[in-house]
Design an enzyme around this catalytic site. Structure first.
Site, PDB file in Angstrom:
ATOM      1  N   ASN A 189      26.993 -18.513 -38.222  1.00 42.14           N
ATOM      2  CA  ASN A 189      26.415 -17.960 -39.073  1.00 42.14           C
ATOM      3  C   ASN A 189      26.226 -16.651 -39.523  1.00 42.14           C
ATOM      4  O   ASN A 189      26.475 -15.631 -40.965  1.00 42.14           O
ATOM      5  CB  ASN A 189      24.775 -18.692 -39.101  1.00 42.14           C
ATOM      6  CG  ASN A 189      25.573 -20.276 -40.578  1.00 42.14           C
ATOM      7  OD1 ASN A 189      25.846 -19.952 -41.597  1.00 42.14           O
ATOM      8  ND2 ASN A 189      24.959 -21.033 -39.759  1.00 42.14           N
ATOM      9  N   MET A 238      17.227 -19.474 -31.448  1.00 45.07           N
ATOM     10  CA  MET A 238      16.663 -20.801 -30.142  1.00 45.07           C
ATOM     11  C   MET A 238      15.440 -20.803 -29.618  1.00 45.07           C
ATOM     12  O   MET A 238      15.531 -20.519 -28.255  1.00 45.07           O
ATOM     13  CB  MET A 238      17.877 -21.774 -30.123  1.00 45.07           C
ATOM     14  CG  MET A 238      19.117 -22.448 -29.960  1.00 45.07           C
ATOM     15  SD  MET A 238      18.566 -22.892 -31.587  1.00 45.07           S
ATOM     16  CE  MET A 238      18.535 -24.698 -30.468  1.00 45.07           C
ATOM     17  N   ILE A 253      11.164 -20.183 -30.574  1.00 44.34           N
ATOM     18  CA  ILE A 253      10.101 -20.821 -31.284  1.00 44.34           C
ATOM     19  C   ILE A 253       9.802 -19.302 -31.163  1.00 44.34           C
ATOM     20  O   ILE A 253       9.340 -18.493 -30.378  1.00 44.34           O
ATOM     21  CB  ILE A 253       8.674 -21.127 -30.626  1.00 44.34           C
ATOM     22  CG1 ILE A 253      10.139 -22.575 -30.568  1.00 44.34           C
ATOM     23  CG2 ILE A 253       7.706 -21.404 -31.447  1.00 44.34           C
ATOM     24  CD1 ILE A 253       9.583 -23.955 -31.130  1.00 44.34           C
ATOM     25  N   ASN A 293      15.910 -18.129 -42.229  1.00 44.72           N
ATOM     26  CA  ASN A 293      16.217 -18.794 -41.424  1.00 44.72           C
ATOM     27  C   ASN A 293      16.965 -19.906 -42.124  1.00 44.72           C
ATOM     28  O   ASN A 293      16.185 -20.223 -43.024  1.00 44.72           O
ATOM     29  CB  ASN A 293      14.897 -19.687 -40.514  1.00 44.72           C
ATOM     30  CG  ASN A 293      16.078 -20.638 -39.045  1.00 44.72           C
ATOM     31  OD1 ASN A 293      16.724 -20.248 -38.755  1.00 44.72           O
ATOM     32  ND2 ASN A 293      15.248 -21.829 -39.580  1.00 44.72           N
ATOM     33  N   HIS A 319      18.856 -23.779 -42.069  1.00 44.03           N
ATOM     34  CA  HIS A 319      18.563 -24.939 -41.529  1.00 44.03           C
ATOM     35  C   HIS A 319      19.273 -26.024 -41.371  1.00 44.03           C
ATOM     36  O   HIS A 319      19.127 -26.254 -43.105  1.00 44.03           O
ATOM     37  CB  HIS A 319      16.562 -25.013 -41.384  1.00 44.03           C
ATOM     38  CG  HIS A 319      16.190 -26.998 -40.589  1.00 44.03           C
ATOM     39  ND1 HIS A 319      16.296 -26.211 -39.071  1.00 44.03           N
ATOM     40  CD2 HIS A 319      16.198 -28.019 -41.427  1.00 44.03           C
ATOM     41  CE1 HIS A 319      15.879 -27.466 -38.495  1.00 44.03           C
ATOM     42  NE2 HIS A 319      15.688 -28.674 -39.986  1.00 44.03           N
ATOM     43  N   SER A 371      19.070 -25.335 -45.583  1.00 37.14           N
ATOM     44  CA  SER A 371      18.544 -25.077 -46.206  1.00 37.14           C
ATOM     45  C   SER A 371      18.102 -23.554 -45.858  1.00 37.14           C
ATOM     46  O   SER A 371      17.715 -23.108 -44.367  1.00 37.14           O
ATOM     47  CB  SER A 371      16.899 -25.510 -46.382  1.00 37.14           C
ATOM     48  OG  SER A 371      17.071 -26.794 -46.668  1.00 37.14           O
ATOM     49  N   GLU A 405       4.281 -22.454 -38.893  1.00 36.37           N
ATOM     50  CA  GLU A 405       4.939 -23.679 -38.810  1.00 36.37           C
ATOM     51  C   GLU A 405       6.698 -24.013 -38.797  1.00 36.37           C
ATOM     52  O   GLU A 405       6.840 -23.276 -39.580  1.00 36.37           O
ATOM     53  CB  GLU A 405       3.572 -24.468 -39.617  1.00 36.37           C
ATOM     54  CG  GLU A 405       4.407 -25.750 -39.370  1.00 36.37           C
ATOM     55  CD  GLU A 405       3.616 -26.743 -40.635  1.00 36.37           C
ATOM     56  OE1 GLU A 405       3.650 -27.238 -40.989  1.00 36.37           O
ATOM     57  OE2 GLU A 405       2.982 -26.311 -41.528  1.00 36.37           O
ATOM     58  N   ASP A 413       9.530 -24.449 -39.337  1.00 34.46           N
ATOM     59  CA  ASP A 413      10.933 -24.982 -40.510  1.00 34.46           C
ATOM     60  C   ASP A 413      10.168 -25.812 -41.861  1.00 34.46           C
ATOM     61  O   ASP A 413      10.191 -26.493 -42.393  1.00 34.46           O
ATOM     62  CB  ASP A 413      11.760 -25.950 -40.335  1.00 34.46           C
ATOM     63  CG  ASP A 413      12.910 -25.617 -38.934  1.00 34.46           C
ATOM     64  OD1 ASP A 413      12.827 -24.774 -39.124  1.00 34.46           O
ATOM     65  OD2 ASP A 413      13.238 -26.648 -37.918  1.00 34.46           O
ATOM     66  N   ALA A 444      29.446 -25.853 -45.693  1.00 31.02           N
ATOM     67  CA  ALA A 444      28.169 -25.337 -46.518  1.00 31.02           C
ATOM     68  C   ALA A 444      27.237 -23.728 -46.282  1.00 31.02           C
ATOM     69  O   ALA A 444      27.009 -22.903 -47.109  1.00 31.02           O
ATOM     70  CB  ALA A 444      27.769 -26.017 -47.175  1.00 31.02           C
TER      71      ALA A 444
HETATM   72  C1  GRF Z   1      22.700 -23.766 -37.291  1.00 29.80           C
HETATM   73  O1  GRF Z   1      23.474 -24.642 -37.872  1.00 29.80           O
HETATM   74  C2  GRF Z   1      21.761 -22.913 -38.140  1.00 29.80           C
HETATM   75  O2  GRF Z   1      22.028 -24.439 -39.634  1.00 29.80           O
HETATM   76  C3  GRF Z   1      21.213 -23.884 -37.221  1.00 29.80           C
HETATM   77  O3  GRF Z   1      21.481 -23.664 -35.782  1.00 29.80           O
HETATM   78  C4  GRF Z   1      23.224 -23.948 -36.089  1.00 29.80           C
HETATM   79  C5  GRF Z   1      23.691 -22.240 -35.011  1.00 29.80           C
HETATM   80  O4  GRF Z   1      25.136 -22.254 -35.860  1.00 29.80           O
HETATM   81  N1  GRF Z   1      19.684 -22.941 -37.076  1.00 29.80           N
HETATM   82  P1  GRF Z   1      25.890 -20.310 -34.695  1.00 29.80           P
HETATM   83  O5  GRF Z   1      25.447 -20.141 -34.497  1.00 29.80           O
HETATM   84  O6  GRF Z   1      25.400 -19.394 -36.783  1.00 29.80           O
HETATM   85  O7  GRF Z   1      27.235 -20.412 -35.294  1.00 29.80           O
END
Ligand code: GRF
Length: 217
Positions: free
Chosen positions: A16, A92, A94, A109, A111, A138, A145, A147, A175
């Site tokens: 991403n 990853m 919190i 973020n 998700h 999304s 809190e 997500d 997507a």
């Molecule tokens: C994606 O599915 C994102 O929605 C989620 O963690 C994944 C991260 O993938 N939060 P990448 O590291 O962007 O390939």
């Protein structure tokens, strides 16, 4: 054009982040990436960021006594880079309330579900177990809190017969790679904002700005 300075926080693959980086290469895109920061060393996303010529930083949470001191170091790096917006992309960890509140309205973020359904991890597995026909992704503002913050943009993605968590995840990831740059553009062009006072974002978008995938054309 003054571009919004964005930082991207990752912990792994960074696909991403790569999609955001590609979008920001367009000279007309209203945002630029000033820093990619990872809490884990040697991850794939860091190499990808370097390929795009973006500054990288590793702030390994294992080197800190607690969450707060780690997050203070992250904030310092973000400020040094001049970040005005922070995009979490597969980060990853919190986040503590102090960090989240100090970036309120400037922390977003992505998700892999149509929130508020399927908060948390393993969204694709749980979606298949529930037999839903439409899944998706999304982008939302981050609150303390998990997500649960105000939604910025979403893409609906069909679940097809025979899907596994992997095939569904691949379709949704495609997507995500369109949705995240779209959401960043909405914020950078000031068409979406969140004052922090209500549970929903303020939108100045038309129906055409709503993301749909696969595209109907
Ligand atoms: C994606 O599915 C994102 O929605 C989620 O963690 C994944 C991260 O993938 N939060 P990448 O590291 O962007 O390939």
């Amino acid at each position: 054009m003054t571009k919004l300075k964005a930082a991207v926080l990752i912990s792994g693959r960074g696909s991403n982040m790569g999609a955001l980086a590609r979008a920001t290469m367009d000279p007309d895109f209203p945002a630029e990436i000033v820093l990619v920061l990872s809490n884990k060393p040697h991850v794939e996303g860091l190499a990808l960021a370097q390929e795009h010529g973006i500054d990288i930083r590793v702030i390994d949470h294992k080197e800190f006594d607690d969450r707060e001191t780690h997050e203070d170091a992250v904030t310092e790096a973000l400020k040094e880079a001049g970040a005005e917006l922070v995009c979490l992309a597969g980060y990853m960890r919190i986040l503590g309330e102090g960090f989240v509140n100090s970036w309120r309205g400037r922390l977003i973020n992505i998700h892999p579900s149509l929130l508020p359904s399927f908060r948390g991890i393993k969204t694709h597995e749980r979606a298949l177990e529930r037999g839903i026909r439409i899944h998706g992704c999304s982008v939302h503002f981050v609150t303390a809190e998990l997500d649960a913050g105000p939604i910025i943009a979403q893409t609906a993605v069909p679940v097809v017969p025979g899907d596994t968590a992997e095939t569904l995840s691949d379709r949704i990831l495609e997507a995500e790679h369109e949705l995240y740059p779209h959401a960043l553009e909405l914020i950078a062009s000031k068409r979406v904002r969140w004052s922090g006072d209500s549970g929903v974002a303020d939108m100045d978008v038309t129906q055409n700005d709503v993301a749909i995938f696969p595209k109907a054309d």
